[in-house]
Design a protein around this motif. Structure first.
Motif, PDB file in Angstrom:
ATOM      1  N   ALA A 139       0.845  -1.197   0.000  1.00  0.00           N
ATOM      2  CA  ALA A 139       0.000   0.000   0.000  1.00  0.00           C
ATOM      3  C   ALA A 139       0.877   1.241   0.000  1.00  0.00           C
ATOM      4  O   ALA A 139       1.801   1.357   0.806  1.00  0.00           O
ATOM      5  N   ILE A 140       0.573   2.155  -0.903  1.00  0.00           N
ATOM      6  CA  ILE A 140       1.280   3.441  -0.896  1.00  0.00           C
ATOM      7  C   ILE A 140       0.457   4.419  -0.068  1.00  0.00           C
ATOM      8  O   ILE A 140      -0.569   4.919  -0.520  1.00  0.00           O
ATOM      9  N   GLY A 141       0.884   4.653   1.160  1.00  0.00           N
ATOM     10  CA  GLY A 141       0.230   5.650   1.990  1.00  0.00           C
ATOM     11  C   GLY A 141      -0.719   5.091   3.019  1.00  0.00           C
ATOM     12  O   GLY A 141      -1.266   3.989   2.880  1.00  0.00           O
ATOM     13  N   ALA A 142      -0.928   5.901   4.067  1.00  0.00           N
ATOM     14  CA  ALA A 142      -1.762   5.483   5.196  1.00  0.00           C
ATOM     15  C   ALA A 142      -3.219   5.303   4.797  1.00  0.00           C
ATOM     16  O   ALA A 142      -3.900   4.390   5.274  1.00  0.00           O
ATOM     17  N   ALA A 143      -3.735   6.167   3.922  1.00  0.00           N
ATOM     18  CA  ALA A 143      -5.141   6.053   3.517  1.00  0.00           C
ATOM     19  C   ALA A 143      -5.381   4.755   2.745  1.00  0.00           C
ATOM     20  O   ALA A 143      -6.414   4.097   2.921  1.00  0.00           O
ATOM     21  N   THR A 144      -4.420   4.379   1.906  1.00  0.00           N
ATOM     22  CA  THR A 144      -4.534   3.126   1.152  1.00  0.00           C
ATOM     23  C   THR A 144      -4.475   1.940   2.102  1.00  0.00           C
ATOM     24  O   THR A 144      -5.232   0.973   1.969  1.00  0.00           O
ATOM     25  N   HIS A 145      -3.549   2.006   3.058  1.00  0.00           N
ATOM     26  CA  HIS A 145      -3.416   0.959   4.078  1.00  0.00           C
ATOM     27  C   HIS A 145      -4.742   0.790   4.829  1.00  0.00           C
ATOM     28  O   HIS A 145      -5.244  -0.336   5.018  1.00  0.00           O
ATOM     29  N   LYS A 146      -5.326   1.917   5.224  1.00  0.00           N
ATOM     30  CA  LYS A 146      -6.584   1.882   5.979  1.00  0.00           C
ATOM     31  C   LYS A 146      -7.709   1.288   5.139  1.00  0.00           C
ATOM     32  O   LYS A 146      -8.533   0.512   5.637  1.00  0.00           O
ATOM     33  N   ALA A 147      -7.750   1.626   3.850  1.00  0.00           N
ATOM     34  CA  ALA A 147      -8.796   1.097   2.968  1.00  0.00           C
ATOM     35  C   ALA A 147      -8.673  -0.416   2.820  1.00  0.00           C
ATOM     36  O   ALA A 147      -9.684  -1.133   2.781  1.00  0.00           O
ATOM     37  N   LEU A 148      -7.450  -0.919   2.741  1.00  0.00           N
ATOM     38  CA  LEU A 148      -7.237  -2.365   2.649  1.00  0.00           C
ATOM     39  C   LEU A 148      -7.624  -3.048   3.966  1.00  0.00           C
ATOM     40  O   LEU A 148      -8.260  -4.114   3.958  1.00  0.00           O
ATOM     41  N   ALA A 165      -9.857  -2.085   5.997  1.00  0.00           N
ATOM     42  CA  ALA A 165     -11.320  -2.079   6.085  1.00  0.00           C
ATOM     43  C   ALA A 165     -11.948  -3.186   5.257  1.00  0.00           C
ATOM     44  O   ALA A 165     -13.054  -3.643   5.562  1.00  0.00           O
ATOM     45  N   ARG A 166     -11.244  -3.633   4.224  1.00  0.00           N
ATOM     46  CA  ARG A 166     -11.750  -4.734   3.386  1.00  0.00           C
ATOM     47  C   ARG A 166     -11.231  -6.087   3.852  1.00  0.00           C
ATOM     48  O   ARG A 166     -11.456  -7.099   3.192  1.00  0.00           O
ATOM     49  N   GLY A 167     -10.533  -6.111   4.979  1.00  0.00           N
ATOM     50  CA  GLY A 167     -10.044  -7.359   5.537  1.00  0.00           C
ATOM     51  C   GLY A 167      -8.815  -7.916   4.852  1.00  0.00           C
ATOM     52  O   GLY A 167      -8.512  -9.108   4.979  1.00  0.00           O
ATOM     53  N   VAL A 168      -8.068  -7.064   4.137  1.00  0.00           N
ATOM     54  CA  VAL A 168      -6.870  -7.494   3.424  1.00  0.00           C
ATOM     55  C   VAL A 168      -5.633  -7.109   4.238  1.00  0.00           C
ATOM     56  O   VAL A 168      -5.462  -5.945   4.615  1.00  0.00           O
ATOM     57  N   THR A 169      -4.785  -8.069   4.500  1.00  0.00           N
ATOM     58  CA  THR A 169      -3.559  -7.820   5.267  1.00  0.00           C
ATOM     59  C   THR A 169      -2.532  -7.113   4.388  1.00  0.00           C
ATOM     60  O   THR A 169      -2.225  -7.578   3.287  1.00  0.00           O
ATOM     61  N   VAL A 170      -2.005  -6.014   4.893  1.00  0.00           N
ATOM     62  CA  VAL A 170      -0.971  -5.261   4.173  1.00  0.00           C
ATOM     63  C   VAL A 170       0.395  -5.749   4.632  1.00  0.00           C
ATOM     64  O   VAL A 170       0.700  -5.745   5.822  1.00  0.00           O
ATOM     65  N   ASP A 171       1.222  -6.162   3.694  1.00  0.00           N
ATOM     66  CA  ASP A 171       2.542  -6.684   4.021  1.00  0.00           C
ATOM     67  C   ASP A 171       3.616  -5.609   4.030  1.00  0.00           C
ATOM     68  O   ASP A 171       4.628  -5.737   4.723  1.00  0.00           O
ATOM     69  N   LEU A 172       3.409  -4.558   3.272  1.00  0.00           N
ATOM     70  CA  LEU A 172       4.449  -3.534   3.150  1.00  0.00           C
ATOM     71  C   LEU A 172       3.792  -2.190   2.841  1.00  0.00           C
ATOM     72  O   LEU A 172       2.931  -2.097   1.971  1.00  0.00           O
ATOM     73  N   SER A 173       4.203  -1.163   3.565  1.00  0.00           N
ATOM     74  CA  SER A 173       3.720   0.195   3.316  1.00  0.00           C
ATOM     75  C   SER A 173       4.797   1.162   3.775  1.00  0.00           C
ATOM     76  O   SER A 173       5.287   1.044   4.907  1.00  0.00           O
ATOM     77  N   PRO A 174       5.216   2.095   2.927  1.00  0.00           N
ATOM     78  CA  PRO A 174       6.298   3.006   3.307  1.00  0.00           C
ATOM     79  C   PRO A 174       5.852   3.975   4.391  1.00  0.00           C
ATOM     80  O   PRO A 174       4.694   4.401   4.437  1.00  0.00           O
ATOM     81  N   ARG A 175       6.771   4.322   5.249  1.00  0.00           N
ATOM     82  CA  ARG A 175       6.503   5.352   6.245  1.00  0.00           C
ATOM     83  C   ARG A 175       6.728   6.726   5.628  1.00  0.00           C
ATOM     84  O   ARG A 175       7.455   6.860   4.658  1.00  0.00           O
ATOM     85  N   GLY A 176       6.126   7.728   6.193  1.00  0.00           N
ATOM     86  CA  GLY A 176       6.342   9.086   5.692  1.00  0.00           C
ATOM     87  C   GLY A 176       5.413   9.393   4.530  1.00  0.00           C
ATOM     88  O   GLY A 176       4.241   9.021   4.535  1.00  0.00           O
ATOM     89  N   GLN A 177       5.936  10.031   3.507  1.00  0.00           N
ATOM     90  CA  GLN A 177       5.125  10.491   2.387  1.00  0.00           C
ATOM     91  C   GLN A 177       4.505   9.326   1.620  1.00  0.00           C
ATOM     92  O   GLN A 177       5.106   8.275   1.460  1.00  0.00           O
ATOM     93  N   ALA A 178       3.283   9.564   1.144  1.00  0.00           N
ATOM     94  CA  ALA A 178       2.576   8.541   0.369  1.00  0.00           C
ATOM     95  C   ALA A 178       2.871   8.727  -1.106  1.00  0.00           C
ATOM     96  O   ALA A 178       2.074   9.280  -1.856  1.00  0.00           O
ATOM     97  N   ASP A 179       4.043   8.259  -1.529  1.00  0.00           N
ATOM     98  CA  ASP A 179       4.391   8.411  -2.942  1.00  0.00           C
ATOM     99  C   ASP A 179       5.310   7.282  -3.389  1.00  0.00           C
ATOM    100  O   ASP A 179       5.814   6.495  -2.587  1.00  0.00           O
ATOM    101  N   SER A 180       5.512   7.212  -4.696  1.00  0.00           N
ATOM    102  CA  SER A 180       6.321   6.144  -5.274  1.00  0.00           C
ATOM    103  C   SER A 180       7.763   6.201  -4.794  1.00  0.00           C
ATOM    104  O   SER A 180       8.404   5.155  -4.594  1.00  0.00           O
ATOM    105  N   GLU A 181       8.290   7.399  -4.621  1.00  0.00           N
ATOM    106  CA  GLU A 181       9.683   7.546  -4.203  1.00  0.00           C
ATOM    107  C   GLU A 181       9.936   6.867  -2.864  1.00  0.00           C
ATOM    108  O   GLU A 181      10.947   6.175  -2.688  1.00  0.00           O
TER     109      GLU A 181
END
Length: 249
Positions: free
Chosen positions: A87-96, A98-114
């Motif tokens: 998931a890129i970003g906290a909002a994406t993580h939260k949306a996953l 909410a759908r019961g999908v486990t997030v394995d990796l999400s960057p800290r800080g800015q929600a962007d590709s970099e």
């Protein structure tokens, strides 16, 4: 000043988010004493081929969701199974979540590709099959870098962005100085749409504008905005914090 205790003292804040995503920020602004004005400059809808494009999603080793909208418009058509979910970003993580999908990796800080590309677990990608789930006309940076690291990369574009058909800035433009103290934006597309709808007159370009990343900051500057406030993310909390720091009691 803590964002939990700061008061924005009737600050008139233009909220340009899509109508279906604006409520958390509107509520947070009101809770801090601001006077938000909802003016959606973007509308999100499913792409016609979203379901068909996800038919083979189960064959990939990595699924990268670039936004909460990517989650919303894809998970009605498939469910991740034994894949690395990114998931890129906290909002994406939260949306996953909410759908019961486990997030394995999400960057800290800015929600962007970099920030995702800088994550240690994204360096060794040789032979991995990656599906990037995004909206139409997304950035190419992520795919290009993953290809250079040896991954096999495909896209699926599950949503599209449009200017709302009923958007009309004529009255707002006439009363801009009386209605708007600061603008909040969460993407380059929103900035572009705002200027297309309202024009690039001086009263707009001299209004402080909140952006959510350095990339958005550079884009706002290139568009002619003079007072740019950089938030540490797109969440309501991050935007409130940025406003509280710019407008201290």
């Amino acid at each position: 000043m803590s964002s939990q205790t700061c008061q924005l003292k009737q600050l008139r804040v233009l909220v340009t988010r899509p109508a279906h995503q604006a409520a958390p920020l509107l509520d947070a602004l009101r809770a801090h004493g601001a006077e938000p004005l909802a003016f959606p400059t973007i509308e999100i809808s499913a792409t016609p081929g979203a379901a068909a494009s996800l038919r083979d999603a189960g064959q990939y080793s990595d699924l990268i969701f670039v936004s909460a909208n990517a989650v919303t418009y894809s998970l009605d058509h498939f469910t991740p199974d034994n894949q690395r979910v990114i998931a890129i970003g906290a909002a994406t993580h939260k949306a996953l979540d909410a759908r019961g999908v486990t997030v394995d990796l999400s960057p800290r800080g800015q929600a962007d590709s970099e920030h995702l590309l800088a994550h240690p677990d994204m360096q060794q990608m040789q032979g991995r099959r990656v599906l990037i789930i995004r909206g139409e006309s997304g950035r190419e940076l992520l795919a290009q870098n993953l290809l250079e690291r040896g991954a096999k990369v495909d896209y699926t574009e599950v949503y599209q962005r449009q200017i709302p058909s009923d958007a009309d800035c004529s009255m707002l433009r006439q009363e801009w100085r009386q209605k708007v103290d600061v603008i909040t934006t969460t993407s380059n597309v929103i900035i572009n749409n705002l200027l297309e709808l309202c024009g690039n007159q001086e009263s707009i370009l001299e209004t402080p504008i909140v952006v959510i990343s350095k990339r958005c900051s550079r884009h706002a500057h290139a568009c002619g905005f003079r007072k740019i406030i950089e938030s540490k993310g797109a969440s309501a909390e991050a935007i409130i914090t940025a406003l509280c720091e710019y407008y201290p009691d």
